[in-house]
Enzyme design. Structure first.
Site, PDB file in Angstrom:
ATOM      1  N   SER A  86       0.814  -1.214   0.000  1.00 13.01           N
ATOM      2  CA  SER A  86       0.000   0.000   0.000  1.00 13.01           C
ATOM      3  C   SER A  86       0.851   1.270   0.000  1.00 13.01           C
ATOM      4  O   SER A  86       0.318   2.367   0.151  1.00 13.01           O
ATOM      5  CB  SER A  86      -0.920  -0.004   1.228  1.00 13.01           C
ATOM      6  OG  SER A  86      -0.141  -0.101   2.390  1.00 13.01           O
ATOM      7  N   THR A 188      -1.429   3.833   4.698  1.00 10.23           N
ATOM      8  CA  THR A 188      -0.446   4.907   4.526  1.00 10.23           C
ATOM      9  C   THR A 188       0.549   4.799   5.650  1.00 10.23           C
ATOM     10  O   THR A 188       0.158   4.494   6.776  1.00 10.23           O
ATOM     11  CB  THR A 188      -1.156   6.274   4.655  1.00 10.23           C
ATOM     12  OG1 THR A 188      -2.123   6.379   3.619  1.00 10.23           O
ATOM     13  CG2 THR A 188      -0.193   7.433   4.581  1.00 10.23           C
ATOM     14  N   THR A 206       2.013   7.039   0.449  1.00  7.43           N
ATOM     15  CA  THR A 206       1.069   5.956   0.154  1.00  7.43           C
ATOM     16  C   THR A 206       0.920   5.751  -1.355  1.00  7.43           C
ATOM     17  O   THR A 206       1.234   6.658  -2.135  1.00  7.43           O
ATOM     18  CB  THR A 206      -0.326   6.296   0.736  1.00  7.43           C
ATOM     19  OG1 THR A 206      -1.200   5.176   0.596  1.00  7.43           O
ATOM     20  CG2 THR A 206      -0.958   7.487   0.043  1.00  7.43           C
ATOM     21  N   ARG A 216      -7.007  10.175  -9.174  1.00  2.00           N
ATOM     22  CA  ARG A 216      -7.529  10.401  -7.809  1.00  2.00           C
ATOM     23  C   ARG A 216      -6.376  10.737  -6.845  1.00  2.00           C
ATOM     24  O   ARG A 216      -5.346  10.087  -6.844  1.00  2.00           O
ATOM     25  CB  ARG A 216      -8.251   9.142  -7.325  1.00  2.00           C
ATOM     26  CG  ARG A 216      -8.834   9.252  -5.909  1.00  2.00           C
ATOM     27  CD  ARG A 216      -7.933   8.636  -4.869  1.00  2.00           C
ATOM     28  NE  ARG A 216      -8.545   8.602  -3.541  1.00  2.00           N
ATOM     29  CZ  ARG A 216      -7.882   8.305  -2.431  1.00  2.00           C
ATOM     30  NH1 ARG A 216      -6.609   8.010  -2.463  1.00  2.00           N
ATOM     31  NH2 ARG A 216      -8.503   8.308  -1.266  1.00  2.00           N
ATOM     32  N   VAL A 217      -6.576  11.755  -6.044  1.00  7.23           N
ATOM     33  CA  VAL A 217      -5.601  12.118  -5.014  1.00  7.23           C
ATOM     34  C   VAL A 217      -6.285  12.001  -3.659  1.00  7.23           C
ATOM     35  O   VAL A 217      -7.411  12.458  -3.484  1.00  7.23           O
ATOM     36  CB  VAL A 217      -5.080  13.559  -5.237  1.00  7.23           C
ATOM     37  CG1 VAL A 217      -4.176  13.995  -4.092  1.00  7.23           C
ATOM     38  CG2 VAL A 217      -4.330  13.657  -6.566  1.00  7.23           C
ATOM     39  N   GLY A 218      -5.602  11.377  -2.721  1.00  8.16           N
ATOM     40  CA  GLY A 218      -6.154  11.226  -1.380  1.00  8.16           C
ATOM     41  C   GLY A 218      -5.671  12.322  -0.447  1.00  8.16           C
ATOM     42  O   GLY A 218      -5.214  13.386  -0.880  1.00  8.16           O
ATOM     43  N   THR A 239      -4.511   8.134   8.362  1.00  9.62           N
ATOM     44  CA  THR A 239      -4.580   7.023   7.431  1.00  9.62           C
ATOM     45  C   THR A 239      -6.039   6.616   7.287  1.00  9.62           C
ATOM     46  O   THR A 239      -6.867   6.958   8.131  1.00  9.62           O
ATOM     47  CB  THR A 239      -3.712   5.848   7.921  1.00  9.62           C
ATOM     48  OG1 THR A 239      -3.786   4.787   6.956  1.00  9.62           O
ATOM     49  CG2 THR A 239      -4.141   5.320   9.279  1.00  9.62           C
ATOM     50  N   GLY A 240      -6.334   5.899   6.219  1.00  9.09           N
ATOM     51  CA  GLY A 240      -7.707   5.479   5.991  1.00  9.09           C
ATOM     52  C   GLY A 240      -8.311   6.205   4.798  1.00  9.09           C
ATOM     53  O   GLY A 240      -7.575   6.677   3.931  1.00  9.09           O
ATOM     54  N   GLY A 242      -9.169   8.648   2.550  1.00  5.20           N
ATOM     55  CA  GLY A 242      -8.667  10.013   2.412  1.00  5.20           C
ATOM     56  C   GLY A 242      -9.742  11.044   2.160  1.00  5.20           C
ATOM     57  O   GLY A 242      -9.632  12.189   2.606  1.00  5.20           O
TER      58      GLY A 242
HETATM   59  N1  ASP Z   1      -5.283   7.732   3.218  1.00  8.19           N
HETATM   60  C1  ASP Z   1      -4.904   6.992   2.031  1.00  8.19           C
HETATM   61  C2  ASP Z   1      -5.644   7.534   0.857  1.00  8.19           C
HETATM   62  O1  ASP Z   1      -6.793   7.874   0.971  1.00  8.19           O
HETATM   63  C3  ASP Z   1      -5.098   5.518   2.137  1.00  8.19           C
HETATM   64  C4  ASP Z   1      -4.950   4.872   3.491  1.00  8.19           C
HETATM   65  O2  ASP Z   1      -4.253   5.378   4.350  1.00  8.19           O
HETATM   66  O3  ASP Z   1      -5.553   3.823   3.721  1.00  8.19           O
HETATM   67  O4  ASP Z   1      -5.088   7.558  -0.213  1.00  8.19           O
END
Ligand code: ASP
Length: 332
Positions: A86, A188, A206, A216-218, A239-240, A242
């Site tokens: 990831s 991330t 990430t 796509r940008v997070g 994280t998670g 975005g």
């Molecule tokens: N935060 C990251 C994104 O949205 C992904 C992640 O941390 O799970 O790109």
């Protein structure tokens, strides 16, 4: 004029003079005195891969290195590891089979650098640092980021490993975009460090959501969303999903809550609750969404909180390198 009145006017004169000071020179009423007892050096980072990343960062910190160098060295570990699916090399591609990377970095003087949608470069964090140090800008995206990286001597490499390619081809059969909570089709590494000199820096990198739309940008490369550092107060990273973090400018929110007096833990909790409220308001199902925040104060205190169970983080200080499970808001 009696003495009382004279002394009253004298006092008034002093007060007027104080008010007349150029506001730019006046002391910022929000200036926070440096804390006396500090747990330093310390480095913290997201998820299980944070443990290995912390090792590399600690090498820098224990030799009295700078937090900025520590966080860059730390996050380069999962970036360069093809088994971490990831982040960086080996990261899962977008729906077109392209590995596009997002990263940002911030130091104690609010210097910032960021890249988004960067292809073919194994260490986007170092490109983000080069943006910070060698350009008058703070963010480069896509082809422009790649051109810049190549001009700085970074090597062009294929980042799509055979495993990632195989999985992507499998995914193409149904082509369903479905980020899975806590399962590593996204994650991330966000890292924060406080060095021997009491200075804070952070890094975040990430490959983003697996099978995202190309372009796509997070949150991760967006200063204020995926990462924020305020050297008077502390730093935060996320994280998670975005999209949820961007909606609340999450990491900046955590740091501002700390500035207002919350501990890192209280600040992370409040930021997660804000996100959960927005999810409910938008009538989305919270069980499909995960966000985790990690925060470090200027005193070296740590906070972590997430929407639902499953978020882990690693802390390396004088007591050693330890993995922790974050508390969470929603019991499903
Ligand atoms: N935060 C990251 C994104 O949205 C992904 C992640 O941390 O799970 O790109």
């Amino acid at each position: 004029m009696n003495n009382n009145r004279r002394s009253f006017l004298k006092k008034l004169g002093v007060a007027t003079a104080a008010i007349a000071i150029n506001p730019l020179e006046a002391k910022n009423i929000f200036d926070i005195p440096a804390p006396k007892k500090v747990n330093k050096p310390i480095v913290i980072s997201t998820w299980d891969f944070g443990l290995k990343a912390n090792e590399a960062a600690w090498e820098v910190l224990k030799n009295k290195g700078k937090a900025l160098d520590a966080v860059e060295a730390g996050v380069k570990i999962p970036e360069g590891d093809p088994t971490e699916r990831s982040v960086g090399y080996g990261g899962r591609p977008d729906r077109d089979g392209k590995v596009t990377l997002d990263a940002c970095i911030m130091d104690e003087n609010a210097n910032i650098g960021s890249v988004a949608g960067l292809e073919y470069i194994k260490h986007p964090i170092s490109v983000a640092r080069a943006v910070m140090e060698k350009t008058p800008h703070v963010m480069l995206v896509g082809d422009g980021a790649l051109e810049f990286a190549l001009s700085q001597g970074f090597q062009k490499e294929n980042l799509l490993t055979p495993e990632s390619e195989k999985e992507w081809k499998e995914w193409l059969k149904e082509s369903k975009y479905k980020p899975i909570v806590n399962i590593e089709n996204h994650d991330t590494i966000g890292m924060l460090a406080l060095d021997e000199y009491g200075n804070l820096s952070g890094a975040c990198t990430t490959s983003g959501m697996a099978y995202k739309l190309h372009g796509r940008v997070g949150d991760s490369p967006i200063i204020g969303a995926g990462l924020y550092v305020d050297n008077e107060v502390g730093g935060a990273t996320s994280t998670g999903h975005g999209e949820e973090v961007i909606r609340t400018v999450g990491s900046h929110l955590v740091v501002e809550l700390m500035r207002q007096g919350r501990t890192p833990q209280q600040a992370c909790e409040e930021a997660v609750r804000r996100i959960v409220k927005f999810i409910h308001n938008r009538k989305k199902d919270v069980k499909d969404i995960q966000v985790g925040f990690l925060a470090l104060s200027k005193k070296g205190e740590v906070g972590a909180y997430c929407i639902q169970s499953g978020f882990s983080y690693a802390v390396y200080d004088k007591t050693g390198n330890h993995l922790h499970k974050s508390n969470f808001e929603v019991k499903l």
